[in-house]
Design an enzyme around this catalytic site. Structure first.
Site, PDB file in Angstrom:
ATOM      1  N   ALA A 175      35.690  44.989  32.872  1.00  0.00           N
ATOM      2  CA  ALA A 175      36.559  45.746  31.962  1.00  0.00           C
ATOM      3  C   ALA A 175      38.026  45.459  32.275  1.00  0.00           C
ATOM      4  O   ALA A 175      38.851  45.267  31.370  1.00  0.00           O
ATOM      5  CB  ALA A 175      36.277  47.241  32.072  1.00  0.00           C
ATOM      6  N   ASP A 176      38.364  45.424  33.549  1.00  0.00           N
ATOM      7  CA  ASP A 176      39.718  45.046  33.961  1.00  0.00           C
ATOM      8  C   ASP A 176      40.033  43.611  33.568  1.00  0.00           C
ATOM      9  O   ASP A 176      41.086  43.322  32.989  1.00  0.00           O
ATOM     10  CB  ASP A 176      39.852  45.175  35.482  1.00  0.00           C
ATOM     11  CG  ASP A 176      40.353  46.542  35.913  1.00  0.00           C
ATOM     12  OD1 ASP A 176      41.345  47.006  35.347  1.00  0.00           O
ATOM     13  OD2 ASP A 176      39.758  47.131  36.828  1.00  0.00           O
ATOM     14  N   LEU A 177      39.137  42.695  33.917  1.00  0.00           N
ATOM     15  CA  LEU A 177      39.392  41.274  33.688  1.00  0.00           C
ATOM     16  C   LEU A 177      39.511  40.956  32.202  1.00  0.00           C
ATOM     17  O   LEU A 177      40.381  40.186  31.783  1.00  0.00           O
ATOM     18  CB  LEU A 177      38.285  40.438  34.333  1.00  0.00           C
ATOM     19  CG  LEU A 177      38.236  40.503  35.864  1.00  0.00           C
ATOM     20  CD1 LEU A 177      36.955  39.878  36.385  1.00  0.00           C
ATOM     21  CD2 LEU A 177      39.441  39.826  36.477  1.00  0.00           C
TER      22      LEU A 177
END
Length: 395
Positions: free
Chosen positions: A167-169
């Protein structure tokens, strides 16, 4: 020449999403000025173990190509350094919780009058609008709220997150996309704009055919382990010495696959003759195939499948991934010199351009390594002013 030569990024982001974005932009020539707190720097400098000569493996993995400038933003003089940098930069990147940049005096409306051509990119968990916008945006939380975890794991087991912080990436990748689009638009209009990237929005964008199944049927898709909801067989089977993925993506491939020894008896079975029938009768088909796959090793099956043109692949552990000849041939594992550690290994650049290729520019910086360089060369502060800022704890 690189595509982003001459583009300067003022990067106030930290942890993962923002740093991954700026690292990627740096690979293609952008100059990245990474603003860090003099007291500890980016949170990921303390994420560990493991550490290498006191440097966090986590931090090293996502912070190449950057100049670290240590500035105390709790001081007015520290804030003035940022204000001085804004007219000299093309992109302002931050991933604070919504409202935090404004409290610091660096919201989009604060920056626009200083530099109307600035591309301002905010990455947050839930975006700058909506009832959940102030919720803390952590990868695990967002994967759960975005539907990914409910679709991941065995049918009768608990939900699972993806094994990397996707989700961050993904939000970092979308931020790259948004910044590049805004830079392209600026070439046409001469104006900057605001780029609002939400981790949750990114998760929703991945739902594609799973959301389509729900929209079409009204039924909630359920976890299926490694099965595909609409293609069969397209999953993981157990060979005699490990696991193998087999991807029979159409009926032509099924005909080739079912010609293999010991599968002849199911080749013309009407229950399995078309993909919709195989999906419908998967619980009957899977044990038949798995029993046969279990009789040979992964390597033996891969040799057979490769000869027949049947899509299949092993499930590789990290040590095998990073040493795989295909990965090496694509330069997806690179080595860089580091001022403290010596040589370090990092993942490479996945986008290959034929004429203006990306290339890592510099190793991950030490905390504050480039503070004086930036203040002297970009802001033209003299030694007396820099020394005074040091004495006052501003830098």
């Amino acid at each position: 020449m690189k595509p982003l030569d001459g583009i300067r990024i003022l990067d106030l982001s930290r942890v993962l999403a923002g740093p991954y974005c700026s690292m990627t932009l740096g690979d293609f020539g952008a100059e990245i000025i990474k603003i860090e707190n003099p007291d500890g720097g980016d949170d990921t400098r303390a994420f560990g173990p493991p550490f290498i000569e006191g440097e966090s493996a986590y931090f090293l993995s996502i912070n190449r190509n950057k100049k670290s400038v240590a500035v105390n933003l709790k001081t007015e003089k520290g804030k003035q350094i940022i204000r001085d940098l804004i007219p000299k930069c093309d992109v302002f990147l931050e991933n604070f919780r919504p409202g935090t940049a404004e409290k610091l005096g660096f919201g989009y409306r604060d920056i626009c009058p200083i530099n109307p051509k600035m591309i301002y990119c905010s990455i947050s968990g839930f975006g700058q609008t909506g009832p959940e916008k102030l919720r803390p945006g952590y990868d695990l939380v967002v994967q759960g709220m975005g539907g990914i975890m409910d679709l991941t794991g065995s049918a009768d087991g608990a939900p699972y997150k993806v094994g990397v912080s996707q989700a961050d990436l993904l939000s970092g990748i979308y931020a790259v996309q948004g910044i590049l689009l805004a830079l392209l638009a600026r070439e046409k209009t001469g104006k900057g704009q605001y780029v609002d990237v939400s981790m949750l929005d990114g998760q929703i964008s991945l739902l594609t055919f799973q959301a389509g199944i729900y929209f079409t049927t009204g039924k909630v898709p359920r976890r299926k382990g490694n099965q595909h909801p609409t293609i069969c067989p397209y999953e993981t089977f157990q060979a005699s010495d490990g696991y193998i993925n087999i991807a029979i993506g159409n009926d032509k491939l099924w005909q080739q696959f079912s010609n293999l020894p010991k599968l002849e008896n199911i080749k013309n079975n009407p229950k399995f003759s078309t993909n919709p029938e195989r999906v419908k009768n998967r619980d009957e088909l899977f044990p038949i195939i798995n029993k046969i796959i279990n009789q040979k090793s992964v390597d033996e099956w891969l040799k057979i499948f490769d000869e027949k043109g049947i899509p299949a692949g092993p499930i590789l552990s990290m040590d095998k991934v990073v040493n795989h000849p295909q990965i090496k041939a694509r330069d997806m594992i690179i080595e860089m010199p580091h001022p403290k550690i010596g040589k370090i290994k990092l993942t490479g650049i996945p986008v290959k351009l034929s004429e203006t290729k990306g290339e890592p520019q510099s190793p991950p910086p030490l905390l504050g390594q480039h503070t004086e360089e930036v203040l002297k060369n970009i802001l033209h502060y003299d030694d007396e002013k820099i020394n005074q800022l040091k004495k006052e704890g501003v830098i």
